[in-house]
Design a protein around this motif. Structure first.
Motif, PDB file in Angstrom:
ATOM      1  N   LEU A 152       0.826  -1.202   0.000  1.00  0.00           N
ATOM      2  CA  LEU A 152       0.000   0.000   0.000  1.00  0.00           C
ATOM      3  C   LEU A 152       0.862   1.255   0.000  1.00  0.00           C
ATOM      4  O   LEU A 152       0.646   2.182  -0.803  1.00  0.00           O
ATOM      5  N   THR A 153       1.862   1.287   0.883  1.00  0.00           N
ATOM      6  CA  THR A 153       2.731   2.465   0.972  1.00  0.00           C
ATOM      7  C   THR A 153       3.488   2.686  -0.330  1.00  0.00           C
ATOM      8  O   THR A 153       3.568   3.817  -0.834  1.00  0.00           O
ATOM      9  N   GLY A 154       4.073   1.612  -0.864  1.00  0.00           N
ATOM     10  CA  GLY A 154       4.842   1.745  -2.097  1.00  0.00           C
ATOM     11  C   GLY A 154       4.012   2.262  -3.247  1.00  0.00           C
ATOM     12  O   GLY A 154       4.442   3.153  -4.000  1.00  0.00           O
ATOM     13  N   VAL A 224       9.049  -1.868  -3.517  1.00  0.00           N
ATOM     14  CA  VAL A 224       7.785  -1.982  -4.260  1.00  0.00           C
ATOM     15  C   VAL A 224       7.650  -0.826  -5.256  1.00  0.00           C
ATOM     16  O   VAL A 224       7.266  -1.029  -6.426  1.00  0.00           O
ATOM     17  N   ALA A 225       7.973   0.380  -4.812  1.00  0.00           N
ATOM     18  CA  ALA A 225       7.856   1.551  -5.686  1.00  0.00           C
ATOM     19  C   ALA A 225       8.802   1.437  -6.873  1.00  0.00           C
ATOM     20  O   ALA A 225       8.406   1.712  -8.023  1.00  0.00           O
ATOM     21  N   ASP A 226      10.056   1.037  -6.624  1.00  0.00           N
ATOM     22  CA  ASP A 226      11.016   0.923  -7.722  1.00  0.00           C
ATOM     23  C   ASP A 226      10.583  -0.131  -8.740  1.00  0.00           C
ATOM     24  O   ASP A 226      10.701   0.072  -9.954  1.00  0.00           O
ATOM     25  N   ARG A 385      -0.296   7.171   7.891  1.00  0.00           N
ATOM     26  CA  ARG A 385      -1.462   7.310   8.760  1.00  0.00           C
ATOM     27  C   ARG A 385      -2.485   6.204   8.507  1.00  0.00           C
ATOM     28  O   ARG A 385      -3.109   5.694   9.444  1.00  0.00           O
ATOM     29  N   VAL A 386      -2.655   5.813   7.246  1.00  0.00           N
ATOM     30  CA  VAL A 386      -3.622   4.758   6.918  1.00  0.00           C
ATOM     31  C   VAL A 386      -3.228   3.436   7.569  1.00  0.00           C
ATOM     32  O   VAL A 386      -4.086   2.689   8.061  1.00  0.00           O
ATOM     33  N   ILE A 387      -1.924   3.134   7.609  1.00  0.00           N
ATOM     34  CA  ILE A 387      -1.487   1.855   8.187  1.00  0.00           C
ATOM     35  C   ILE A 387      -1.259   1.957   9.691  1.00  0.00           C
ATOM     36  O   ILE A 387      -0.788   0.996  10.318  1.00  0.00           O
ATOM     37  N   GLY A 388      -1.587   3.118  10.290  1.00  0.00           N
ATOM     38  CA  GLY A 388      -1.587   3.225  11.735  1.00  0.00           C
ATOM     39  C   GLY A 388      -0.365   3.864  12.365  1.00  0.00           C
ATOM     40  O   GLY A 388      -0.198   3.776  13.593  1.00  0.00           O
TER      41      GLY A 388
END
Length: 479
Positions: A152-154, A224-226, A385-388
Motif C-alpha cells: 500500500l505504501t509503495g 515496491v515503488a522501484d 497514517r492509513v497503516i496506523g
C-alpha cells in the motif's frame, strides 16, 4: 587502530588528496596555456600518435575524475550527507557549465584524446551493473514487514507523485520533437515518483534505523515503488518508440514474451544449474555476468533499453546462489568505486546549469521541485497514517521516500538518451534529484529520527550510497 588515530589518518589523506588534485589541475592549466602560446590547443588533439585513442591520456583523465568524485563523496560524508551528493556535485563542477566556463583549457584536457567516449562507455556499463544489483536485491526486500502495508505504501507513494508529474508534463513542460505528449508526460510522472533504495539504506544504516520497523517498512515500500516504476517504464518506452498503436502493441508483446521466457524458462534452468555440484566452478560467475549483458543487449534490440534487461536479469537470477552473490559483490564494487563516479561526470556533461539563470526556467525548476517534494511527502504521510503510524513516524516515512539519489539520475539519463526529455527538462530534474536527496538528512534531523554520527566511521563496510551492497542484504534479513 583506535578512532582518533583513524580520524587523523583519514583527515591527512583527504588533505593530501586535495593537494594532489589541486597541483594536478594547476599543472594542467599551465600546460594548456603554454600549448596555446605555442599555437596548439589541448582539445585539438583527437587521439594518440597513430590517430587512435590516446590511452595514457584517457587513463590519466579517468584517474583524475574518479579521485575527484571520491574526494567529493568524502567531503559530503563529513557534512553528514550521502556520498552520492558529493560525487554528483563534483561531476557538475567538472562539467561544461562550471569548469568549462571558468577554466576552458582544463575542461578541454578532460575531454580530449578520446576521453569523452571512454567515460560514456564506462558510465553506461556502470549503470547496467548498478541496475542489475538493484534488481537482485529487490527479490529479497519484500519479506521484511507486513506485505500489505509495504504494498500500500509503495503504490501510494508512486501513484500520487506520478499523477502530479503527469500534470506538470502536460501543462508546463514541452516534449522534444518527434515525441508524443503521452509518453513524455508519463515519463515526467515516473521521474517524480522515484526513490533511491541504495541511498535510503545508507541513510537508515547511519541513523541506526535500518532494522527498525520503520526502516524495514521504508526500504520494503521503496522496493515496491522501484519495481512498479521500472514496469511502467517499459510501457513508456514502448509508447515513445512504438510509433503507431499497432507498432506499440507489437513492442509490448515482444517485451512480455521476453519476460515470460526469462522468468519461466531461463530462471528455472539457471536455478538448477547453480544448484548442481559443479556450480562452484570459477566459470559460473563469468557466465552469469555474460547472461546479464546478454539480457541487456536483448532488450536494447527489442527497442526498449539495455537497463531494462539488466534489471530483469537481477530479478530472475536466484538470490541464494553463491555464484550470483559473487557476481553481485564484484559488480557492485566495480560500479561503486570506478564506474558510477564516471556516470556522474557523464550526466554533468549534459546538464546545462546556465539555463537556470533565466526566469522561466527557474520558475519551472521551482514548480518541479515543489511538486516532487509535495507528492512524496504528502503521499508518504497519508500512507503512514492509513497503516496506523503516528504523525511523526508517518512524516519520517514521507521524508525517507522523498530521497531520490542515483536511481533518479539513472532514470533521467535513460529518458535523455531515449529522446523523451530535452536538455532543459533533464537539467531541471537533475537539480531536483540532488536537492531532494540532500534535504533528506536535515529533514530527518528536524523530526529527530535516529542518531546521525559525524563522518564516515560509523557506517558498516559496504553500506554505501551508490551501490546495492551489503546494506541492502540487511534489508532482507530484517524480516
Amino acid at each position: 587502530m583506535n578512532a582518533p588515530t583513524r580520524h587523523r589518518v583519514i583527515s591527512a589523506y583527504l588533505v593530501f588528496a586535495a593537494v594532489v588534485v589541486a597541483a594536478g589541475a594547476a599543472l594542467i592549466v599551465a600546460l594548456s596555456r603554454a600549448g596555446e602560446q605555442d599555437g596548439f590547443h589541448a582539445a585539438a588533439v583527437p587521439g594518440g600518435p597513430s590517430g587512435g585513442p590516446d590511452v595514457p591520456h584517457i587513463l590519466a583523465v579517468l584517474a583524475v575524475l574518479v579521485a575527484a568524485a571520491h574526494l567529493g563523496g568524502s567531503v559530503a560524508a563529513r557534512l553528514r550527507q550521502p556520498r552520492v551528493i558529493g560525487q554528483a556535485t563534483v561531476g557538475l563542477l567538472l562539467g561544461p557549465s562550471a569548469l568549462g566556463q571558468v577554466a576552458p583549457a582544463a575542461a578541454g584536457w578532460l575531454q580530449s584524446g578520446g576521453a569523452v567516449a571512454a567515460v560514456e562507455v564506462l558510465a553506461q556499463l556502470g549503470v547496467l551493473l548498478f541496475v542489475f544489483c538493484i534488481g537482485h536485491h529487490l527479490t529479497g526486500s519484500t519479506s521484511s514487514v507486513g506485505r500489505g502495508a509495504a504494498l500500500l505504501t509503495g503504490h501510494i507513494t508512486v501513484v500520487v507523485p506520478l499523477f502530479g508529474g503527469v500534470a506538470v508534463g502536460l501543462t508546463v513542460l514541452t516534449p522534444p520533437p518527434g515525441i508524443a505528449t503521452l509518453p513524455h508526460a508519463l515519463f515526467v510522472g515516473l521521474a517524480m515518483s522515484a526513490t533511491a533504495l541504495p541511498v535510503l539504506a545508507h541513510i537508515l544504516t547511519e541513523r541506526r534505523l535500518l532494522t527498525s520497523p520503520l526502516g524495514a517498512l521504508a526500504t520494503t515500500a521503496a522496493a515496491v515503488a522501484d519495481a512498479t516504476i521500472w514496469a511502467l517504464l517499459v510501457v513508456t518506452l514502448c509508447l515513445a518508440r512504438g510509433g503507431s498503436l499497432a507498432a506499440t502493441g507489437l513492442r509490448l508483446a515482444a517485451a512480455a514474451g521476453f519476460v515470460a521466457v526469462l522468468w519461466w524458462l531461463l530462471r528455472p534452468l539457471a536455478r538448477r544449474m547453480l544448484a548442481a555440484d559443479h556450480a562452484a566452478s570459477p566459470l559460473r560467475p563469468a557466465l552469469l555476468l555474460c547472461a546479464v549483458l546478454g539480457c541487456a543487449a536483448a532488450t536494447e534490440r527489442l527497442g526498449l533499453h539495455a537497463i531494462i534487461g539488466a534489471f530483469l536479469a537481477g530479478l530472475a537470477l536466484p538470490r541464494e546462489a553463491p555464484a550470483v552473490r559473487r557476481v553481485v559483490v564484484v559488480a557492485g564494487g566495480a560500479a561503486e568505486w570506478l564506474l558510477l563516479p564516471l556516470f556522474f561526470v557523464a550526466v554533468a556533461a549534459h546538464t546545462r546549469l546556465d539555463l537556470l539563470v533565466t526566469g522561466p526556467v527557474v520558475a519551472v525548476a521551482a514548480l518541479v521541485l515543489a511538486a516532487a517534494v509535495a507528492g512524496k511527502l504528502l503521499s508518504g504521510i497519508a500512507a503512514g497514517r492509513v497503516i496506523g503510524l503516528a504523525w511523526r513516524d508517518a512524516s519520517t516515512l514521507g521524508v525517507l521516500l522523498n530521497c531520490r539519489g542515483v536511481t533518479e539520475l539513472v532514470l533521467l539519463n535513460l529518458g535523455r538518451t531515449a529522446g523523451i526529455i530535452d536538455e532543459t527538462t533533464f537539467t531541471v530534474f537533475v537539480v531536483m534529484a540532488v536537492l531532494t536527496t540532500a534535504g533528506t538528512g536535515p529533514l530527518l534531523d528536524l523530526l529527530g529520527a535516529g542518531h546521525t554520527p559525524r563522518g564516515d566511521a560509523p557506517v558498516p563496510p559496504g553500506a554505501v550510497s551508490t551501490s546495492a551492497g551489503p546494506a541492502l542484504d540487511r534489508v532482507a534479513e530484517a524480516a
